[in-house]
Design an enzyme around this catalytic site. Structure first.
Site, PDB file in Angstrom:
ATOM      1  N   CYS A  39       0.842  -1.192   0.000  1.00 36.13           N
ATOM      2  CA  CYS A  39       0.000   0.000   0.000  1.00 36.13           C
ATOM      3  C   CYS A  39       0.884   1.253   0.000  1.00 36.13           C
ATOM      4  O   CYS A  39       2.012   1.245   0.489  1.00 36.13           O
ATOM      5  CB  CYS A  39      -0.903   0.004   1.234  1.00 36.13           C
ATOM      6  SG  CYS A  39      -2.119   1.365   1.246  1.00 36.13           S
ATOM      7  N   ASP A  41       0.421   3.720   1.777  1.00 36.00           N
ATOM      8  CA  ASP A  41       0.401   4.279   3.129  1.00 36.00           C
ATOM      9  C   ASP A  41       1.811   4.578   3.632  1.00 36.00           C
ATOM     10  O   ASP A  41       2.697   3.718   3.573  1.00 36.00           O
ATOM     11  CB  ASP A  41      -0.294   3.276   4.064  1.00 36.00           C
ATOM     12  CG  ASP A  41      -0.639   3.893   5.408  1.00 36.00           C
ATOM     13  OD1 ASP A  41       0.299   4.327   6.118  1.00 36.00           O
ATOM     14  OD2 ASP A  41      -1.832   3.952   5.756  1.00 36.00           O
ATOM     15  N   ARG A  43       3.085   4.750   6.411  1.00 39.76           N
ATOM     16  CA  ARG A  43       3.576   4.014   7.582  1.00 39.76           C
ATOM     17  C   ARG A  43       4.105   2.628   7.237  1.00 39.76           C
ATOM     18  O   ARG A  43       4.624   1.923   8.104  1.00 39.76           O
ATOM     19  CB  ARG A  43       2.445   3.882   8.608  1.00 39.76           C
ATOM     20  CG  ARG A  43       1.918   5.210   9.097  1.00 39.76           C
ATOM     21  CD  ARG A  43       0.583   5.045   9.802  1.00 39.76           C
ATOM     22  NE  ARG A  43      -0.464   4.582   8.898  1.00 39.76           N
ATOM     23  CZ  ARG A  43      -1.721   4.344   9.262  1.00 39.76           C
ATOM     24  NH1 ARG A  43      -2.075   4.527  10.524  1.00 39.76           N
ATOM     25  NH2 ARG A  43      -2.607   3.932   8.381  1.00 39.76           N
ATOM     26  N   HIS A  98      -2.075  -4.030   5.209  1.00 30.38           N
ATOM     27  CA  HIS A  98      -1.655  -3.526   6.527  1.00 30.38           C
ATOM     28  C   HIS A  98      -2.857  -3.096   7.354  1.00 30.38           C
ATOM     29  O   HIS A  98      -3.924  -2.794   6.814  1.00 30.38           O
ATOM     30  CB  HIS A  98      -0.686  -2.345   6.364  1.00 30.38           C
ATOM     31  CG  HIS A  98      -1.341  -1.117   5.786  1.00 30.38           C
ATOM     32  ND1 HIS A  98      -1.811  -0.083   6.571  1.00 30.38           N
ATOM     33  CD2 HIS A  98      -1.630  -0.777   4.511  1.00 30.38           C
ATOM     34  CE1 HIS A  98      -2.334   0.849   5.788  1.00 30.38           C
ATOM     35  NE2 HIS A  98      -2.241   0.448   4.544  1.00 30.38           N
ATOM     36  N   CYS A 101      -5.826   0.346   7.233  1.00 29.83           N
ATOM     37  CA  CYS A 101      -5.705   0.783   5.830  1.00 29.83           C
ATOM     38  C   CYS A 101      -6.896   1.664   5.431  1.00 29.83           C
ATOM     39  O   CYS A 101      -8.056   1.257   5.550  1.00 29.83           O
ATOM     40  CB  CYS A 101      -5.633  -0.429   4.898  1.00 29.83           C
ATOM     41  SG  CYS A 101      -5.417   0.022   3.157  1.00 29.83           S
TER      42      CYS A 101
HETATM   43 ZN   LIG Z   1      -3.434   1.101   3.008  1.00 28.79          ZN
END
Ligand SMILES: [Zn+2]
Length: 228
Positions: A39, A41, A43, A98, A101
């Site tokens: 992803c 993302d 993090r 993850h 999400c």
């Molecule tokens: Zn995500």
């Protein structure tokens, strides 16, 4: 932005000299050990999570770690997969979801994404996950519902991945293995799908500790997080 510029400066002045021989050798080409689909993302860092260096992971990241099925939406994901499998001949493909999400949250509550038309369009690819949860797990709530969506979504992408001719062919030839992972943002733990028990379990439970035996993905231990 200042933080990023300082990071580039530190990379050039400190990290590069320390790893010069290895990093310069990459100019001759790449032979990554895995295609990592994760992803976007912020993090979720594939390289930090797996303690890998440049040259060791071929990474595709997008919102929701989605793999459009072959023949559907054209675009960079399919081309990247094809290049990694057919040209670079990666022996492993990891699809990694993850916790927490945002795309999975939007999948479960699409009414919150209506002001983002591109996201609404993208979420068509997570409809199977939304519907599966609604029809098969109607009693799940909150965290458990979201975690289940994350896991189911990863498994759906594993199926989509196999519609890509390069992947299908490599699978049949035994040249590639597909791994379904989820990363826990709050703990740093990685869960992997156990195809025998049909559930996600701690990665180390599935593969054993990396200490003293080879890991299936990456070469942990050769380098100690030089990019951190
Ligand atoms: Zn995500």
């Amino acid at each position: 932005m200042q933080k990023l510029i300082e990071g580039v400066t530190r990379f050039q002045s400190q990290v590069w000299p320390q790893q010069r021989a290895y990093l310069e050798s990459l100019a001759g080409g790449q032979k990554p050990e895995a295609l990592f689909i994760g992803c976007s993302d912020s993090r979720v860092s594939p390289e930090i999570m797996t303690q890998t260096l440049p040259g060791q992971l071929f990474v595709v990241r997008n919102a929701g770690n989605l793999v459009p099925p072959y023949g559907g939406a054209r675009g960079g994901v399919g081309a990247s997969i094809e290049y990694a499998v057919a040209a670079l001949q990666v022996p492993h493909i990891i699809i990694c979801g993850h916790s927490d999400c945002g795309v999975m949250k939007a999948t479960l509550a699409p009414e919150h994404a209506t002001t983002m038309p591109a996201m609404v369009d993208w979420l068509q690819m997570t409809e199977a996950t939304r519907r599966t949860l609604a029809e098969n797990f109607p009693d799940l709530q909150g965290q458990e519902r979201l975690d289940t969506a994350v896991e189911h979504n990863v498994l759906m992408q594993v199926q989509n991945l196999q519609t890509h001719p390069a992947v299908a062919s490599a699978l049949l030839a035994g040249r590639v293995q597909i791994h379904a992972w989820t990363y826990r943002v709050e703990s740093g733990s990685v869960l992997a799908f156990d195809t025998q028990d049909r559930q996600f379990v701690p990665l180390q439970d599935l593969w054993g500790s990396t200490a003293g035996r080879p890991s299936q993905v990456g070469r942990s231990g050769i380098f100690k997080n030089p990019l951190k």
